[in-house]
Design a protein around this motif. Sequence first.
Motif, PDB file in Angstrom:
ATOM      1  N   VAL A   1      -7.956 -44.521  -0.111  1.00 56.62           N
ATOM      2  CA  VAL A   1      -8.217 -45.741  -0.564  1.00 56.62           C
ATOM      3  C   VAL A   1      -8.219 -46.630   0.603  1.00 56.62           C
ATOM      4  O   VAL A   1      -7.176 -46.946   1.292  1.00 56.62           O
ATOM      5  N   HIS A   2      -9.132 -47.524   0.548  1.00 58.08           N
ATOM      6  CA  HIS A   2      -9.438 -48.631   1.463  1.00 58.08           C
ATOM      7  C   HIS A   2      -9.959 -50.035   0.842  1.00 58.08           C
ATOM      8  O   HIS A   2     -11.071 -50.428   1.354  1.00 58.08           O
ATOM      9  N   GLY A   3      -9.471 -50.138  -0.389  1.00 63.26           N
ATOM     10  CA  GLY A   3     -10.093 -51.177  -1.178  1.00 63.26           C
ATOM     11  C   GLY A   3     -11.409 -50.787  -1.846  1.00 63.26           C
ATOM     12  O   GLY A   3     -11.755 -49.857  -1.867  1.00 63.26           O
TER      13      GLY A   3
ATOM     14  N   PRO B   1      -7.403 -52.805   3.535  1.00 59.18           N
ATOM     15  CA  PRO B   1      -8.729 -53.548   4.302  1.00 59.18           C
ATOM     16  C   PRO B   1      -7.938 -54.346   5.162  1.00 59.18           C
ATOM     17  O   PRO B   1      -7.155 -55.038   4.792  1.00 59.18           O
ATOM     18  N   SER B   2      -8.287 -54.378   6.312  1.00 51.62           N
ATOM     19  CA  SER B   2      -8.020 -55.272   7.460  1.00 51.62           C
ATOM     20  C   SER B   2      -6.527 -55.319   7.515  1.00 51.62           C
ATOM     21  O   SER B   2      -5.779 -56.202   8.462  1.00 51.62           O
ATOM     22  N   TRP B   3      -6.104 -54.203   7.352  1.00 51.83           N
ATOM     23  CA  TRP B   3      -4.542 -53.700   7.953  1.00 51.83           C
ATOM     24  C   TRP B   3      -3.410 -54.574   7.516  1.00 51.83           C
ATOM     25  O   TRP B   3      -2.553 -55.205   8.662  1.00 51.83           O
TER      26      TRP B   3
ATOM     27  N   PHE C   1     -10.893 -42.144   9.692  1.00 53.22           N
ATOM     28  CA  PHE C   1     -11.911 -43.104  10.090  1.00 53.22           C
ATOM     29  C   PHE C   1     -11.890 -44.096   8.752  1.00 53.22           C
ATOM     30  O   PHE C   1     -11.803 -43.327   7.574  1.00 53.22           O
ATOM     31  N   ASP C   2     -12.002 -45.091   8.992  1.00 51.51           N
ATOM     32  CA  ASP C   2     -12.136 -46.131   8.022  1.00 51.51           C
ATOM     33  C   ASP C   2     -13.685 -46.428   8.069  1.00 51.51           C
ATOM     34  O   ASP C   2     -14.565 -46.978   8.861  1.00 51.51           O
ATOM     35  N   VAL C   3     -14.036 -46.044   6.864  1.00 53.32           N
ATOM     36  CA  VAL C   3     -15.549 -46.097   6.752  1.00 53.32           C
ATOM     37  C   VAL C   3     -16.076 -47.404   5.959  1.00 53.32           C
ATOM     38  O   VAL C   3     -16.616 -47.252   4.925  1.00 53.32           O
ATOM     39  N   ASP C   4     -15.958 -48.336   6.701  1.00 54.27           N
ATOM     40  CA  ASP C   4     -16.323 -49.581   6.209  1.00 54.27           C
ATOM     41  C   ASP C   4     -17.585 -49.833   5.870  1.00 54.27           C
ATOM     42  O   ASP C   4     -18.138 -50.622   4.850  1.00 54.27           O
ATOM     43  N   ASN C   5     -18.631 -49.499   6.923  1.00 54.51           N
ATOM     44  CA  ASN C   5     -20.147 -49.696   6.622  1.00 54.51           C
ATOM     45  C   ASN C   5     -20.390 -51.210   6.534  1.00 54.51           C
ATOM     46  O   ASN C   5     -19.703 -51.857   7.322  1.00 54.51           O
TER      47      ASN C   5
ATOM     48  N   ILE D   1     -14.043 -52.919  -2.300  1.00 55.27           N
ATOM     49  CA  ILE D   1     -15.287 -53.414  -1.281  1.00 55.27           C
ATOM     50  C   ILE D   1     -14.758 -54.350  -0.090  1.00 55.27           C
ATOM     51  O   ILE D   1     -15.258 -55.078   0.472  1.00 55.27           O
ATOM     52  N   HIS D   2     -13.691 -53.503   0.538  1.00 59.23           N
ATOM     53  CA  HIS D   2     -13.107 -54.130   1.861  1.00 59.23           C
ATOM     54  C   HIS D   2     -12.577 -55.465   1.601  1.00 59.23           C
ATOM     55  O   HIS D   2     -12.632 -56.350   2.419  1.00 59.23           O
ATOM     56  N   GLU D   3     -11.975 -55.661   0.336  1.00 59.62           N
ATOM     57  CA  GLU D   3     -11.478 -57.187  -0.214  1.00 59.62           C
ATOM     58  C   GLU D   3     -10.290 -57.614   0.850  1.00 59.62           C
ATOM     59  O   GLU D   3      -9.753 -56.616   1.160  1.00 59.62           O
TER      60      GLU D   3
ATOM     61  N   THR E   1     -10.462 -44.841  13.896  1.00 60.09           N
ATOM     62  CA  THR E   1     -11.948 -45.470  14.370  1.00 60.09           C
ATOM     63  C   THR E   1     -12.917 -45.428  13.160  1.00 60.09           C
ATOM     64  O   THR E   1     -12.573 -45.089  12.089  1.00 60.09           O
ATOM     65  N   HIS E   2     -14.250 -46.142  13.338  1.00 60.92           N
ATOM     66  CA  HIS E   2     -14.852 -46.525  12.363  1.00 60.92           C
ATOM     67  C   HIS E   2     -16.293 -45.690  12.520  1.00 60.92           C
ATOM     68  O   HIS E   2     -16.996 -46.085  13.711  1.00 60.92           O
ATOM     69  N   PRO E   3     -17.009 -44.859  11.923  1.00 58.27           N
ATOM     70  CA  PRO E   3     -18.271 -44.221  11.982  1.00 58.27           C
ATOM     71  C   PRO E   3     -19.526 -45.157  12.502  1.00 58.27           C
ATOM     72  O   PRO E   3     -20.304 -44.772  13.205  1.00 58.27           O
TER      73      PRO E   3
HETATM   74 ZN   LIG Z   1     -11.742 -51.476   7.255  1.00 57.24          ZN
END
Ligand SMILES: [Zn+2]
Length: 321
Positions: free
Chosen positions: A144-146, A185-187, A70-74, A148-150, A276-278
């Motif tokens: 880790v996913h950045g 972030p953004s793969w 899960f990518d918790v980008d919110n 601030i999703h930079e 997926t993303h919550p």
């Molecule tokens: Zn993401």
Amino acid sequence: MAHKRVGVGVLVVLGLLVSTGRNALTQVDQPGIYLDIDEIKAIANRVRGGRNLQPDTWPGGARVAVAISFDVDNDTISIARSTSPSIGAMSQGEYGARVGLRRVVDLLDRHRIPASFFIPAVSLVLRPDMVEVIEASGRHEFGVHGWIHELNSALDAETERELVVRAMNYLEAVTGRRPVGYRAPSWNFSPNTLNIIKGLGFLYDSSLMADDRPYELMQNGDATGLVELPVEWILDDAPLMNPRGDSYTSPRELLQVYIDEFDKAYEEGTIFLLTTHPHIIGHRSRIVILEELIDHIKTKDDVWFATHEQVARYVKEQAGL
Ligand SMILES: [Zn+2]
């Protein structure tokens, strides 16, 4: 003969007109056409798929590994990418923290399934209570996913590295454990991402797409020892579940794609990795497809559910890396 020559001449002129017209319509920069073979290879080999790390069998003799993430980008993307972020868009992301995450974690814990949560640190800054929700079962992994999703692919090396370090440190401080997995972030990778994550000692990356089995990342033709657990936009909810987007797919149709992907992974004895993303999958009409997917997977009994870290450690050990 004369008639034929005239015919060919007319065709050549027509062809020129058509091709000129087409070029005028679709003029794009194509710097690649001026590269020689060595330059082409050097570009392609900056980051490339290396050794296939698919083991003969998974732990316990399982036929397939299932790694759910899960990518918790919110709301981090909204905040990172605008000087005046849209309040509506931020609220849509906030749903992930208020509702989606709990729904997702409840589902996993009910089925006693481990998962990996890749979290921009700022998601946790805004909602520190998410740590406890994820940690409660003791089964899940933080990655880790950045910060601030930079958009890492648009940053200079120093800034990109500083944000990854800041994110790692933050996750370690709030979870008590240093993360070992990286998901851009953004793969996407910048020209510096591989150096950065290699230098920081990550065990694995899960951002690239050169295979559907685990593989080793190569850098300029050299093996890196870094495990890649590949993602795919096919196995993601974000691009296809935005009802205001231009490629909307109904959740029920997407469920069939996920099932077909799993069934083929099972048939081939490899790995099924879903992201997926919550704030997306956590909605009522969507969480049901995740439930149905898990029910479908559970009709097979030789499945190994694992975190990305567990998969990465296992394939690395099996390959003698
Ligand atoms: Zn993401």
